[in-house]
Design a protein around this motif. Sequence first.
Motif, mmCIF file in Angstrom:
data_model
loop_
_atom_site.group_PDB
_atom_site.id
_atom_site.type_symbol
_atom_site.label_atom_id
_atom_site.label_comp_id
_atom_site.label_asym_id
_atom_site.label_seq_id
_atom_site.Cartn_x
_atom_site.Cartn_y
_atom_site.Cartn_z
ATOM 1 N N HIS A 105 -57.705 6.894 51.024
ATOM 2 C CA HIS A 105 -58.048 6.933 49.556
ATOM 3 C C HIS A 105 -58.539 8.204 49.059
ATOM 4 O O HIS A 105 -59.077 8.743 47.844
ATOM 5 C CB HIS A 105 -58.694 5.612 49.138
ATOM 6 C CG HIS A 105 -57.923 4.660 49.241
ATOM 7 N ND1 HIS A 105 -56.804 4.103 48.406
ATOM 8 C CD2 HIS A 105 -58.124 3.181 50.247
ATOM 9 C CE1 HIS A 105 -56.628 2.900 49.013
ATOM 10 N NE2 HIS A 105 -57.264 2.618 49.851
ATOM 11 N N THR A 161 -57.385 8.140 45.076
ATOM 12 C CA THR A 161 -56.437 7.276 44.713
ATOM 13 C C THR A 161 -56.908 5.662 44.894
ATOM 14 O O THR A 161 -57.904 5.547 45.783
ATOM 15 C CB THR A 161 -55.064 7.095 45.288
ATOM 16 O OG1 THR A 161 -55.182 6.960 46.664
ATOM 17 C CG2 THR A 161 -54.325 8.369 45.385
ATOM 18 N N ASP A 162 -56.811 4.904 43.687
ATOM 19 C CA ASP A 162 -56.889 3.410 44.033
ATOM 20 C C ASP A 162 -55.495 2.874 43.495
ATOM 21 O O ASP A 162 -54.590 3.413 43.237
ATOM 22 C CB ASP A 162 -58.149 3.081 43.028
ATOM 23 C CG ASP A 162 -58.243 3.467 41.699
ATOM 24 O OD1 ASP A 162 -57.056 3.495 40.975
ATOM 25 O OD2 ASP A 162 -59.401 3.477 40.986
ATOM 26 N N ASP A 163 -55.918 1.759 43.334
ATOM 27 C CA ASP A 163 -54.369 0.714 42.739
ATOM 28 C C ASP A 163 -53.927 1.341 41.571
ATOM 29 O O ASP A 163 -52.769 1.146 41.146
ATOM 30 C CB ASP A 163 -54.774 -0.696 42.841
ATOM 31 C CG ASP A 163 -55.004 -1.312 44.057
ATOM 32 O OD1 ASP A 163 -54.680 -0.614 45.185
ATOM 33 O OD2 ASP A 163 -55.491 -2.310 44.319
ATOM 34 N N GLN A 164 -54.701 1.882 40.692
ATOM 35 C CA GLN A 164 -54.422 2.251 39.367
ATOM 36 C C GLN A 164 -54.266 3.701 38.987
ATOM 37 O O GLN A 164 -53.609 3.900 37.834
ATOM 38 C CB GLN A 164 -55.298 1.683 38.302
ATOM 39 C CG GLN A 164 -55.404 0.207 38.535
ATOM 40 C CD GLN A 164 -56.477 -0.489 37.394
ATOM 41 O OE1 GLN A 164 -57.020 0.051 36.694
ATOM 42 N NE2 GLN A 164 -56.259 -1.791 37.560
ATOM 43 N N SER A 188 -50.835 6.942 49.115
ATOM 44 C CA SER A 188 -52.063 7.457 49.900
ATOM 45 C C SER A 188 -52.573 8.824 48.933
ATOM 46 O O SER A 188 -51.991 9.392 47.949
ATOM 47 C CB SER A 188 -52.075 7.904 51.113
ATOM 48 O OG SER A 188 -51.029 8.948 51.376
ATOM 49 N N LYS A 217 -47.124 4.298 41.347
ATOM 50 C CA LYS A 217 -46.981 3.563 42.844
ATOM 51 C C LYS A 217 -48.460 3.237 43.309
ATOM 52 O O LYS A 217 -48.970 4.233 43.873
ATOM 53 C CB LYS A 217 -46.368 4.812 43.672
ATOM 54 C CG LYS A 217 -45.045 5.277 43.127
ATOM 55 C CD LYS A 217 -44.590 6.626 44.017
ATOM 56 C CE LYS A 217 -43.215 6.863 43.309
ATOM 57 N NZ LYS A 217 -42.838 8.029 43.892
ATOM 58 N N PRO A 218 -48.697 2.259 43.270
ATOM 59 C CA PRO A 218 -50.008 1.855 43.500
ATOM 60 C C PRO A 218 -50.484 1.959 44.969
ATOM 61 O O PRO A 218 -51.698 1.784 45.422
ATOM 62 C CB PRO A 218 -50.185 0.163 42.994
ATOM 63 C CG PRO A 218 -48.862 -0.198 42.752
ATOM 64 C CD PRO A 218 -48.020 1.056 42.371
ATOM 65 N N THR A 219 -49.487 1.880 45.930
ATOM 66 C CA THR A 219 -50.014 2.231 47.358
ATOM 67 C C THR A 219 -49.696 3.486 47.812
ATOM 68 O O THR A 219 -49.987 3.785 49.065
ATOM 69 C CB THR A 219 -48.985 1.199 48.272
ATOM 70 O OG1 THR A 219 -47.426 1.741 48.081
ATOM 71 C CG2 THR A 219 -49.179 -0.373 47.968
#
Length: 167
Positions: free
Chosen positions: A102, A121-124, A38, A34-36
């Motif tokens: 993030h 978190t980041d996109d990956q 938080s 889930k790349p979005t």
Amino acid sequence: MWKVTAKPIPTNDFLASQRTKHSFRDALSAPLSKPTLSAAKAQLSIFSHMPKWVNTLMSIRNKIVKYFGFKVGSTTSLEMKKTDLKLGDAAGFMTVISVKDHEVISFAEDKHMQFYMSVTTDDQQTTVSTLVNLKTPIGRLYMAMITPFHWVIARVVIHNAVKEQRL
């Protein structure tokens, strides 16, 4: 297959700036589906679903260490019933001291140690990093004894979140 990997310890983040002479630090990463997501939701997705055996171990730990002056939670369960984290919220036995989209940083302290946890978190990927500053010889002995448990529990809990697609 395990999706959790040890990551080089960050040297220029907030936790690094809090590190003292006697300390323990680690960082574990896992992929995000889930790349979005938080950082706050990632922390909840990981730590609000503890295996029963972890809760049992924590209950035993709490009964023993409270006699040595360690801070223990009011309940044996680490489950958090929140849907988001805000500054000042309780997160298990810790308190949230910083919330950014993030990164979330939580903190707890007793007379033997200071405990910090950062979830980023980041996109990956998501990364869970812990820092424990050990203030007394009893704190250092305790950390030496529980490090193998920490190693297993942290990886299992993060792995379960990936496997169950909560991340």
